[in-house]
Scaffold this motif. Structure first.
Motif, PDB file in Angstrom:
ATOM      1  N   VAL A  47      -0.851   4.819   1.094  1.00  0.00           N
ATOM      2  CA  VAL A  47      -2.365   4.413   1.326  1.00  0.00           C
ATOM      3  C   VAL A  47      -2.663   4.758   2.658  1.00  0.00           C
ATOM      4  O   VAL A  47      -2.042   3.848   3.534  1.00  0.00           O
ATOM      5  CB  VAL A  47      -2.985   3.356   0.639  1.00  0.00           C
ATOM      6  N   GLU A  93      -7.498   0.939   1.862  1.00  0.00           N
ATOM      7  CA  GLU A  93      -7.041  -0.280   1.339  1.00  0.00           C
ATOM      8  C   GLU A  93      -7.867  -1.441   0.929  1.00  0.00           C
ATOM      9  O   GLU A  93      -7.543  -2.262   0.002  1.00  0.00           O
ATOM     10  CB  GLU A  93      -6.202  -0.952   2.703  1.00  0.00           C
ATOM     11  N   PHE A 140       0.946  -1.204  -0.093  1.00  0.00           N
ATOM     12  CA  PHE A 140       0.046  -0.058   0.140  1.00  0.00           C
ATOM     13  C   PHE A 140       0.834   1.222   0.061  1.00  0.00           C
ATOM     14  O   PHE A 140       0.420   2.283   0.825  1.00  0.00           O
ATOM     15  CB  PHE A 140      -1.017   0.030   1.084  1.00  0.00           C
ATOM     16  N   THR A 194       0.859  -4.051  -3.392  1.00  0.00           N
ATOM     17  CA  THR A 194      -0.302  -4.832  -2.554  1.00  0.00           C
ATOM     18  C   THR A 194       0.439  -5.777  -1.783  1.00  0.00           C
ATOM     19  O   THR A 194      -0.465  -6.674  -0.978  1.00  0.00           O
ATOM     20  CB  THR A 194      -1.206  -5.616  -3.450  1.00  0.00           C
TER      21      THR A 194
END
Length: 234
Positions: free
Chosen positions: A198, A202, A162, A182
């Motif tokens: 992020v 998420e 993220f 990811t």
């Protein structure tokens, strides 16, 4: 005591002197002093007037220079970017400290609408989702970070899950692509410049990660960025 006769008093009064007259030299001296004081005040006024104008001119030149060449301070840059996607919102905290030049270019492209309609053209599970303009080659133009680029976040020694990054510019690819990891991927350190993380959404990233793809990792159904909003507060 002998009395003074009136005639004597009259004679004495006639002998009294009238008011003292001011000499011409004294008048001239006073006028000269007054003129010198006025000239001194005028010179002081001119000095401070020109000094304030010079300072104002220097400030304007600095402002105009920064506007022309796109220079901005860290406080001028927004702190957050909110990605609006078909799957939901993703809030990115921009890393202005160690990736200032990259953030500056990203913000400039956002304001020009460059990312509107950008598709995630490659989605690889447990790796990254990648956004690029495959049909708009050259739109971002050439860009090279002005300072020494940091390829990782200051608080993270590796590319964790993220985080938001872009490919390092080279002679073969000069587009500003977007990559959201990811999973932790240390081997991307030499390929990407990370400039955000992020902090919300998420689950949206994971939902995009789960879309069906073909053998080339291209989503079978288009999914991408509708728009990006820049904010000072999340």
């Amino acid at each position: 005591m002998a009395k003074i006769k009136p005639q004597a008093l009259l004679l004495q009064s006639k002998k009294k002197k009238g008011p003292t007259r001011i000499s011409l030299s004294t008048i001239v001296s006073c006028n000269v002093i007054v003129i010198l004081i006025v000239l001194s005040l005028y010179a002081t006024f001119r000095h401070w007037y020109h000094r304030s104008n010079d300072q104002l001119g220097t400030g304007l030149e600095t402002f105009e220079h920064s506007e022309i060449f796109g220079e901005s301070t860290r406080s001028d840059l927004p702190s957050y970017a909110i990605f609006s996607t078909a799957k939901g919102l993703i809030t990115i905290e921009l890393n202005k400290d160690s990736s200032r030049d990259v953030v500056d270019k990203f913000v400039d492209l956002c304001r020009k609408g460059y990312f509107k309609g950008m598709l995630f053209d490659h989605v690889i599970k447990n790796f990254v989702i990648q956004g690029a303009h495959s049909q708009r080659s050259g739109v971002a133009e050439d860009w090279i970070p002005k300072g020494k680029a940091h390829s990782r976040l200051g608080i993270s020694p590796k590319h964790e899950a993220f985080v938001l990054g872009t490919r390092k510019p080279n002679k073969d690819s000069k587009e500003f692509e977007l990559f959201i990891t990811t999973a932790p991927i240390p081997d991307l350190n030499e390929k990407l410049m990370v400039f955000g993380r992020v902090i919300k959404g998420e689950d949206v990233v994971q939902e995009i990660e789960e879309v069906d793809t073909d053998e080339h990792y291209r989503p079978k159904s288009p999914v991408g960025i509708i728009d990006i909003a820049l904010k000072q507060e999340a």
